[in-house]
Design an enzyme around this catalytic site. Structure first.
Site, PDB file in Angstrom:
ATOM      1  N   GLU A 107      58.415  42.734  54.596  1.00 13.30           N
ATOM      2  CA  GLU A 107      57.871  42.813  53.307  1.00 13.30           C
ATOM      3  C   GLU A 107      56.651  43.285  53.192  1.00 13.30           C
ATOM      4  OE1 GLU A 107      57.858  38.681  55.311  1.00 13.30           O
ATOM      5  OE2 GLU A 107      56.410  38.649  53.946  1.00 13.30           O
ATOM      6  N   CYS A 129      50.381  45.021  48.059  1.00 12.87           N
ATOM      7  CA  CYS A 129      49.967  44.496  49.896  1.00 12.87           C
ATOM      8  C   CYS A 129      51.460  45.443  50.779  1.00 12.87           C
ATOM      9  CB  CYS A 129      50.136  43.523  49.569  1.00 12.87           C
ATOM     10  SG  CYS A 129      49.404  42.796  51.751  1.00 12.87           S
ATOM     11  N   CYS A 174      54.057  43.108  65.444  1.00 15.96           N
ATOM     12  CA  CYS A 174      52.720  43.928  65.574  1.00 15.96           C
ATOM     13  C   CYS A 174      52.046  42.755  66.861  1.00 15.96           C
ATOM     14  CB  CYS A 174      51.528  42.710  64.239  1.00 15.96           C
ATOM     15  SG  CYS A 174      49.904  42.419  64.545  1.00 15.96           S
ATOM     16  N   CYS A 228      47.492  37.523  66.983  1.00 12.31           N
ATOM     17  CA  CYS A 228      46.391  36.439  66.197  1.00 12.31           C
ATOM     18  C   CYS A 228      47.226  35.155  66.567  1.00 12.31           C
ATOM     19  CB  CYS A 228      46.006  37.009  64.481  1.00 12.31           C
ATOM     20  SG  CYS A 228      44.900  38.353  64.793  1.00 12.31           S
ATOM     21  N   CYS A 281      49.139  34.021  63.310  1.00  7.52           N
ATOM     22  CA  CYS A 281      49.909  34.345  62.383  1.00  7.52           C
ATOM     23  C   CYS A 281      51.332  34.897  62.465  1.00  7.52           C
ATOM     24  CB  CYS A 281      48.863  35.576  62.766  1.00  7.52           C
ATOM     25  SG  CYS A 281      49.773  37.266  61.313  1.00  7.52           S
ATOM     26  N   GLY A 308      51.451  44.181  60.570  1.00  7.04           N
ATOM     27  CA  GLY A 308      50.998  44.875  61.468  1.00  7.04           C
ATOM     28  C   GLY A 308      49.475  45.067  61.443  1.00  7.04           C
ATOM     29  N   GLU A 309      49.565  46.443  62.305  1.00  2.00           N
ATOM     30  CA  GLU A 309      48.108  46.052  62.917  1.00  2.00           C
ATOM     31  C   GLU A 309      47.327  47.474  61.938  1.00  2.00           C
ATOM     32  OE1 GLU A 309      44.704  45.043  62.867  1.00  2.00           O
ATOM     33  OE2 GLU A 309      44.527  47.076  63.159  1.00  2.00           O
ATOM     34  N   SER A 368      42.761  46.628  56.127  1.00  2.00           N
ATOM     35  CA  SER A 368      42.017  45.542  56.719  1.00  2.00           C
ATOM     36  C   SER A 368      42.439  45.790  58.212  1.00  2.00           C
ATOM     37  CB  SER A 368      42.808  44.239  55.851  1.00  2.00           C
ATOM     38  OG  SER A 368      42.725  43.136  57.082  1.00  2.00           O
ATOM     39  N   SER A 416      38.912  41.858  59.767  1.00  2.00           N
ATOM     40  CA  SER A 416      39.266  40.271  60.280  1.00  2.00           C
ATOM     41  C   SER A 416      38.753  39.250  60.813  1.00  2.00           C
ATOM     42  CB  SER A 416      40.182  39.647  60.347  1.00  2.00           C
ATOM     43  OG  SER A 416      41.550  40.998  59.445  1.00  2.00           O
ATOM     44  N   LEU A 417      37.744  38.668  60.208  1.00  2.00           N
ATOM     45  CA  LEU A 417      36.615  38.127  61.575  1.00  2.00           C
ATOM     46  C   LEU A 417      36.811  36.667  62.260  1.00  2.00           C
ATOM     47  CD1 LEU A 417      33.828  38.650  62.855  1.00  2.00           C
ATOM     48  CD2 LEU A 417      32.546  37.925  61.019  1.00  2.00           C
ATOM     49  N   ASN A 459      46.933  29.549  56.080  1.00  2.00           N
ATOM     50  CA  ASN A 459      49.003  29.524  55.290  1.00  2.00           C
ATOM     51  C   ASN A 459      49.523  29.099  56.860  1.00  2.00           C
ATOM     52  OD1 ASN A 459      50.893  29.375  53.994  1.00  2.00           O
ATOM     53  ND2 ASN A 459      50.277  31.125  52.437  1.00  2.00           N
ATOM     54  N   CYS A 476      51.922  35.773  55.268  1.00  2.00           N
ATOM     55  CA  CYS A 476      52.239  37.072  55.852  1.00  2.00           C
ATOM     56  C   CYS A 476      53.869  36.979  56.758  1.00  2.00           C
ATOM     57  CB  CYS A 476      51.416  38.373  55.716  1.00  2.00           C
ATOM     58  SG  CYS A 476      49.754  37.977  56.165  1.00  2.00           S
TER      59      CYS A 476
END
Ligand code: SAH
Length: 348
Positions: free
Chosen positions: A93, A106, A113, A117, A120, A160-161, A192, A215-216, A291, A334
């Site tokens: 997507e 985006c 991934c 996380c 996510c 994804g990373e 990111s 991403s902290l 989210n 996402c």
């Protein structure tokens, strides 16, 4: 024999390729512009290329073209969420956001991934594979054609990373910012990462002018570990050092993303610790109200808590914004659109 991925080649590679198949060098530039400036999806549409050469290319190379399988359009702000099919049947997507300053896309960098996380949706089914440079680019090309407008900004913040697909990411950046292609300025590109330290340093050393977003999501190692498994590999202090290194080497301000999770990382104490952690770094903090996804029980912080958190950071002299929620009326976080599609397919 596997076909040559012609859309992932830079101009130099395409020139060598043309020469290797006995064609004139100048053909490479014509074909490159058809692919990257005019965005054609078929060799047959390249009207100044002979039929014989078009047939040769058709036979020996592959021209990646994503297929739009769904698009949801927000009635509130015109945000569009696209679901694309790749040539191997996988789906990804991408999101288009319309801002006053231009159109921003985006993109996804991988199918799934493996970073895990906790909050996510993109990581729930693990990693299938990294995207090719062509598959990253084509998300932007197809959306540009779909809306008939120029895309001016790109953020690599979808599924994804990106640093877990490093070589393809770098090639993608080269092609995206090439003057013979879409010619998007490096400054209009944000990448990111959840914090793959060696790759962040490698990127810094390339001295690109892109924006790095880290991403902290937590202000200490313990909390970060509970939200992001990658913290088991790289301690928060190493990640912060890599950020400082990035700023120092590139002279670019870094962005910290901080997803606010109700009762987890949104207290006054968290804001205080966060302020101390990023003190003296040329940075900007982007607060993202989490989210919620149905597979986890994380909840959003309430509006009062979010604004108190922001105020506290501001009082400490930190640049901070709350991410505007775009496309609130269409599929949320996402990875959710893709996940819904896969789950639906599996149950039918
Ligand atoms: N893998 C990269 C880029 C993709 S995620 C990274 O980790 O940065 C883009 C951003 O959205 C990251 O900051 C990620 O942590 C955040 N994110 C993912 N799912 C979210 C959710 N449900 N709510 C809020 N932020 C989320």
């Amino acid at each position: 024999m596997e076909k040559t991925d012609i859309k992932s080649m830079n101009l130099e590679e395409l020139i060598s390729y043309m020469e290797s198949i006995g064609e004139k060098k100048f053909r490479a530039k014509q074909i490159y512009q058809w692919i990257h400036q005019k965005g054609v999806d078929r060799f047959d549409d390249m009207s100044n290329i002979s039929k014989a050469l078009r047939e040769k290319l058709e036979e020996n190379t592959h021209l990646t073209a994503l297929k739009k399988i769904d698009v949801q359009i927000s009635k509130i702000d015109g945000t569009r969420k696209y679901l694309f099919a790749l040539d191997d049947g996988n789906v990804i997507e991408s999101v288009l956001m319309k801002y006053k300053h231009g159109n921003s896309v985006c993109i996804s960098s991988q199918v799934g991934c493996r970073m895990g996380c906790r909050f996510c949706a993109s990581t729930l089914d693990g990693l299938v594979r990294g995207l090719t440079p062509a598959e990253m680019l084509d998300q932007i090309y197809q959306i540009g054609k779909d809306i008939g407008e120029r895309i001016s900004n790109v953020v690599v913040m979808g599924t994804g990373e990106p640093m877990d697909n490093f070589d393809n990411l770098i090639k993608f950046i080269e092609l995206l910012t090439d003057e013979n292609g879409l010619n998007i300025s490096q400054r209009n590109l944000t990448v990111s990462t959840c914090g793959l330290v060696p790759r962040m340093k490698q990127l810094a050393d390339m001295k690109l002018q892109i924006t790095l977003a880290l991403s902290l999501h937590a202000s200490n190692q313990e909390k970060r570990k509970s939200l992001m498994p990658i913290a088991n590999k790289y301690d928060i202090s190493e990640v912060i050092d890599a950020c400082k290194y990035y700023v120092e080497v590139t002279n670019r301000r870094i962005t910290f993303e901080y997803s606010l999770v109700g009762g987890v990382n949104d207290t006054d104490e968290d804001a205080k610790e966060l302020s101390a952690l990023v003190r003296n770094i040329n940075c900007h903090i982007n607060l993202i109200p989490v989210n919620p996804i149905k597979e986890r029980d994380y909840v959003q912080s309430n509006a009062k808590v979010i604004s108190a958190f922001k105020n506290k950071l501001e009082k400490n002299g930190i640049n901070v914004t709350i991410r505007r929620e775009m496309g609130r009326d269409i599929d949320g976080a996402c990875g959710q659109l893709r996940k819904k599609y896969i789950d639906r397919k599996e149950t039918t």
